[in-house]
Design a protein around this motif. Structure first.
Motif, PDB file in Angstrom:
ATOM      1  N   ASP A 300       0.968  -1.156   0.002  1.00 45.98           N
ATOM      2  CA  ASP A 300       0.006   0.005   0.057  1.00 45.98           C
ATOM      3  C   ASP A 300       0.791   1.176   0.097  1.00 45.98           C
ATOM      4  OD1 ASP A 300      -1.881   2.064   0.414  1.00 45.98           O
ATOM      5  OD2 ASP A 300      -3.079   0.922   1.688  1.00 45.98           O
ATOM      6  N   GLY A 301       0.881   1.977  -1.171  1.00 47.79           N
ATOM      7  CA  GLY A 301       1.605   3.197  -0.973  1.00 47.79           C
ATOM      8  C   GLY A 301       1.075   4.479  -0.551  1.00 47.79           C
ATOM      9  N   SER A 302      -0.178   4.373   0.307  1.00 49.11           N
ATOM     10  CA  SER A 302      -0.552   5.416   1.007  1.00 49.11           C
ATOM     11  C   SER A 302      -0.388   5.336   2.426  1.00 49.11           C
ATOM     12  CB  SER A 302      -2.199   5.414   0.901  1.00 49.11           C
ATOM     13  OG  SER A 302      -2.572   4.499   1.474  1.00 49.11           O
ATOM     14  N   LEU A 303       0.298   4.356   2.763  1.00 47.24           N
ATOM     15  CA  LEU A 303       0.617   4.093   4.405  1.00 47.24           C
ATOM     16  C   LEU A 303       1.893   5.221   4.584  1.00 47.24           C
ATOM     17  CD1 LEU A 303       0.147   0.398   4.623  1.00 47.24           C
ATOM     18  CD2 LEU A 303      -1.490   1.990   5.424  1.00 47.24           C
ATOM     19  N   ALA A 304       1.706   5.721   5.585  1.00 49.38           N
ATOM     20  CA  ALA A 304       2.905   6.417   6.078  1.00 49.38           C
ATOM     21  C   ALA A 304       3.014   6.544   7.525  1.00 49.38           C
ATOM     22  CB  ALA A 304       2.494   7.881   5.800  1.00 49.38           C
ATOM     23  N   GLY A 305       4.060   6.910   8.234  1.00 56.13           N
ATOM     24  CA  GLY A 305       4.264   7.013   9.583  1.00 56.13           C
ATOM     25  C   GLY A 305       4.333   5.793  10.201  1.00 56.13           C
ATOM     26  N   ALA A 307       1.668   3.783  10.524  1.00 55.40           N
ATOM     27  CA  ALA A 307       0.607   2.993   9.756  1.00 55.40           C
ATOM     28  C   ALA A 307       0.975   1.536   9.356  1.00 55.40           C
ATOM     29  CB  ALA A 307      -0.022   3.819   8.700  1.00 55.40           C
ATOM     30  N   PRO A 308       2.109   1.273   8.794  1.00 58.97           N
ATOM     31  CA  PRO A 308       2.439  -0.032   8.273  1.00 58.97           C
ATOM     32  C   PRO A 308       2.650  -1.091   9.708  1.00 58.97           C
ATOM     33  CG  PRO A 308       3.791   1.634   7.074  1.00 58.97           C
ATOM     34  CD  PRO A 308       3.164   2.449   8.228  1.00 58.97           C
ATOM     35  N   ARG A 309       2.987  -0.287  10.764  1.00 62.48           N
ATOM     36  CA  ARG A 309       3.344  -1.017  11.911  1.00 62.48           C
ATOM     37  C   ARG A 309       2.029  -1.655  12.388  1.00 62.48           C
ATOM     38  NH1 ARG A 309       4.334   0.416  16.922  1.00 62.48           N
ATOM     39  NH2 ARG A 309       5.350   2.371  16.323  1.00 62.48           N
ATOM     40  N   GLU A 310       0.920  -0.496  12.656  1.00 59.92           N
ATOM     41  CA  GLU A 310      -0.064  -0.536  13.256  1.00 59.92           C
ATOM     42  C   GLU A 310      -1.136  -1.631  12.323  1.00 59.92           C
ATOM     43  OE1 GLU A 310      -3.934   2.136  14.682  1.00 59.92           O
ATOM     44  OE2 GLU A 310      -2.186   3.071  14.046  1.00 59.92           O
ATOM     45  N   LEU A 311      -0.929  -1.586  11.150  1.00 60.97           N
ATOM     46  CA  LEU A 311      -1.709  -2.435  10.300  1.00 60.97           C
ATOM     47  C   LEU A 311      -1.394  -4.038  10.541  1.00 60.97           C
ATOM     48  CD1 LEU A 311      -3.927  -3.087   8.202  1.00 60.97           C
ATOM     49  CD2 LEU A 311      -2.070  -2.330   6.408  1.00 60.97           C
ATOM     50  N   MET A 312      -0.144  -4.031  10.517  1.00 59.57           N
ATOM     51  CA  MET A 312       0.513  -5.497  10.678  1.00 59.57           C
ATOM     52  C   MET A 312      -0.060  -6.111  12.033  1.00 59.57           C
ATOM     53  SD  MET A 312       4.357  -6.315  11.787  1.00 59.57           S
ATOM     54  CE  MET A 312       4.188  -5.774  13.493  1.00 59.57           C
ATOM     55  N   ASN A 313       0.261  -5.072  13.185  1.00 62.42           N
ATOM     56  CA  ASN A 313      -0.456  -5.790  14.457  1.00 62.42           C
ATOM     57  C   ASN A 313      -1.843  -5.931  14.323  1.00 62.42           C
ATOM     58  OD1 ASN A 313       1.886  -5.537  16.225  1.00 62.42           O
ATOM     59  ND2 ASN A 313       1.944  -3.379  16.347  1.00 62.42           N
ATOM     60  N   LEU A 314      -2.592  -5.288  13.674  1.00 67.95           N
ATOM     61  CA  LEU A 314      -4.092  -5.732  13.619  1.00 67.95           C
ATOM     62  C   LEU A 314      -4.185  -6.719  12.837  1.00 67.95           C
ATOM     63  CD1 LEU A 314      -5.463  -2.016  12.588  1.00 67.95           C
ATOM     64  CD2 LEU A 314      -6.066  -3.111  14.533  1.00 67.95           C
ATOM     65  N   LEU A 315      -3.489  -7.067  11.717  1.00 69.15           N
ATOM     66  CA  LEU A 315      -3.587  -8.448  11.027  1.00 69.15           C
ATOM     67  C   LEU A 315      -3.149  -9.600  11.684  1.00 69.15           C
ATOM     68  CD1 LEU A 315      -2.689  -7.087   7.538  1.00 69.15           C
ATOM     69  CD2 LEU A 315      -4.981  -7.816   8.197  1.00 69.15           C
ATOM     70  N   LEU A 316      -2.148  -9.338  12.863  1.00 69.13           N
ATOM     71  CA  LEU A 316      -1.618 -10.404  13.432  1.00 69.13           C
ATOM     72  C   LEU A 316      -2.679 -10.618  14.596  1.00 69.13           C
ATOM     73  CD1 LEU A 316       2.214  -9.404  14.053  1.00 69.13           C
ATOM     74  CD2 LEU A 316       1.474 -11.126  12.646  1.00 69.13           C
ATOM     75  N   ASP A 317      -3.137  -9.575  15.068  1.00 67.87           N
ATOM     76  CA  ASP A 317      -4.683  -9.794  16.099  1.00 67.87           C
ATOM     77  C   ASP A 317      -5.846 -10.780  15.562  1.00 67.87           C
ATOM     78  OD1 ASP A 317      -3.251  -8.317  18.007  1.00 67.87           O
ATOM     79  OD2 ASP A 317      -4.456  -6.434  17.591  1.00 67.87           O
ATOM     80  N   ARG A 318      -5.704 -10.467  14.192  1.00 65.16           N
ATOM     81  CA  ARG A 318      -6.880 -11.607  13.400  1.00 65.16           C
ATOM     82  C   ARG A 318      -6.245 -12.651  13.106  1.00 65.16           C
ATOM     83  NH1 ARG A 318      -8.441  -9.244   7.920  1.00 65.16           N
ATOM     84  NH2 ARG A 318     -10.103 -11.238   8.388  1.00 65.16           N
ATOM     85  N   GLY A 319      -5.098 -13.027  13.554  1.00 71.05           N
ATOM     86  CA  GLY A 319      -4.740 -14.491  13.368  1.00 71.05           C
ATOM     87  C   GLY A 319      -3.762 -14.863  12.495  1.00 71.05           C
TER      88      GLY A 319
END
Length: 392
Positions: A300-305, A307-319
């Motif tokens: 995703d080219g729109s992710l900044a700051g 956000a990449p780490r936060e999205l990764m953790n959310l997906l890890l939370d989902r399994g």
């Protein structure tokens, strides 16, 4: 011995001299040229040498050794020739303004606090003084005002060459032990100091003394000072900047600090609100991404700051077993963050860095870095590496 005309008249700009010696410099290029007399002050006492011309030949530097002044010139000069020398007067005068201002400030600091000036540097832009004790901002402000009172008093700068017996009876400042004849420069009522450099003739020529910065240095204080024309140029630059900022904020120059503070508070508030919105968007985005095996890879080219780490953790939370988020583009490269709650992702990161000219690292549960490559190729490599290592 070279006759030092700068001691006889610090305001002399031109002179005639006989070339006594000229030879190529062993290092740095140019030629070392010796004259029978000179107005060029050689480097010393924390002050750089004068520059200028001998005839049409540029003088780049000047050094003194055993009473002889060596001028580094761009081209050779013929021994025996008579040459006309002229120093860069504006540069010399500014140096004299700074150096005489330094004497006044150092004298005031010494008389008030007993501190010594243990370091002095007169560069092309700023002058710094190092004192062996601490000075508060308010104390420094008072020193600055007193120094400028010395300027408006237009005191005559006195130069003495006392005998050894006379010197023993004098109280004066000196940063080093001096052998031979000592040259004493005095600002009446403010300072008496051993100094080898040329100075202005009266304190009024200094124009203005402005102490622009202070910092703790080696247990004492380093003070940055601007005098005369340097202070004026500094004021012009800062005033222009203040006017520009004032125009942007619709405020007067003397009120821009308050306006900037309000702007900063507003930006911090907006940043906080934006952060909450980004978090909500990422939460919705994470619910829409399909969890895959052996790796959930997101580009995703729109992710900044963060956000990449936060999205990764959310997906890890989902399994997700291993999640890799890539922010950027194939053209500009990717910034990646890879994590897992079960596996050590460092071997994967090391392999990807090697394959895709990347850099980065981290802990077993999360790595970060950058790499360059195509989206499909990166995804395929990660999947293959994980499968292959699990089979082993």
């Amino acid at each position: 011995m070279t006759r030092k005309l700068f001691y006889e008249d610090s305001h002399r700009k031109e002179f005639e001299a006989r070339v006594l010696f000229c030879a190529a410099c062993k290092e740095g290029g140019g030629f070392w040229t010796v004259l029978d007399q000179t107005c060029f002050f050689p480097e010393g006492g924390g002050q750089y040498a004068d520059t200028g011309y001998l005839g049409e030949v540029k003088v780049l530097d000047a050094r003194e050794r055993d009473g002889v002044v060596y001028h580094r010139t761009e081209a050779p000069l013929e021994p025996g020739d008579l040459v006309c020398g002229r120093i860069d007067w504006e540069e010399r005068f500014e140096k004299m303004q700074q150096h005489t201002g330094e004497h006044i400030v150092s004298g005031l600091v010494h008389s008030r606090f007993g501190y010594n000036n243990v370091g002095f540097h007169l560069g092309s832009d700023y002058c710094t003084m190092d004192f062996d004790g601490l000075i508060t901002p308010e104390e420094l402000r008072q020193i600055e005002w007193e120094a400028n009172r010395a300027v408006v008093s237009d005191l005559e700068i006195l130069v003495q060459y006392p005998s050894k017996e006379e010197l023993e009876q004098m109280e004066y400042r000196s940063k080093i032990e001096i052998e031979g004849q000592v040259r004493i420069v005095s600002v009446p009522g403010y300072d008496v100091c051993a100094c080898c450099a040329p100075h202005v003739k009266r304190t009024g020529e200094i124009g203005l003394i402005k102490l622009v910065n202070r910092m703790n240095y080696k247990g004492g204080e380093r003070i940055t000072m601007l005098c005369g024309f340097r202070a004026l140029r500094d004021y012009e630059v800062k005033l222009a900047g203040a006017k520009e900022i004032g125009a942007l904020l619709c405020e007067k120059e003397n009120q821009i600090a308050g306006a900037v503070k309000r702007q900063k508070e507003e930006l911090e508030k907006q940043k906080y609100e934006n952060g909450k919105l980004v978090h909500q968007i990422l939460a919705y985005r994470a619910k829409e991404i399909q969890i895959e095996s052996p790796v959930t890879a997101v580009f995703d080219g729109s992710l900044a700051g963060d956000a990449p780490r936060e999205l990764m953790n959310l997906l890890l939370d989902r399994g997700a077993d291993i999640c890799a988020v890539f922010a950027g583009t194939e053209e500009d490269g990717y910034r990646y963050v890879i994590g897992s709650r079960q596996a050590d992702v460092r071997p994967l990161g090391k392999a990807m860095n090697s394959r895709f000219e990347g850099r980065g690292g981290g802990k077993p549960g999360m790595i970060q870095g950058t790499l360059a490559g195509g989206q499909d190729e990166i995804r395929a490599f990660a999947e293959h590496f994980i499968k292959e290592n699990r089979e082993e």
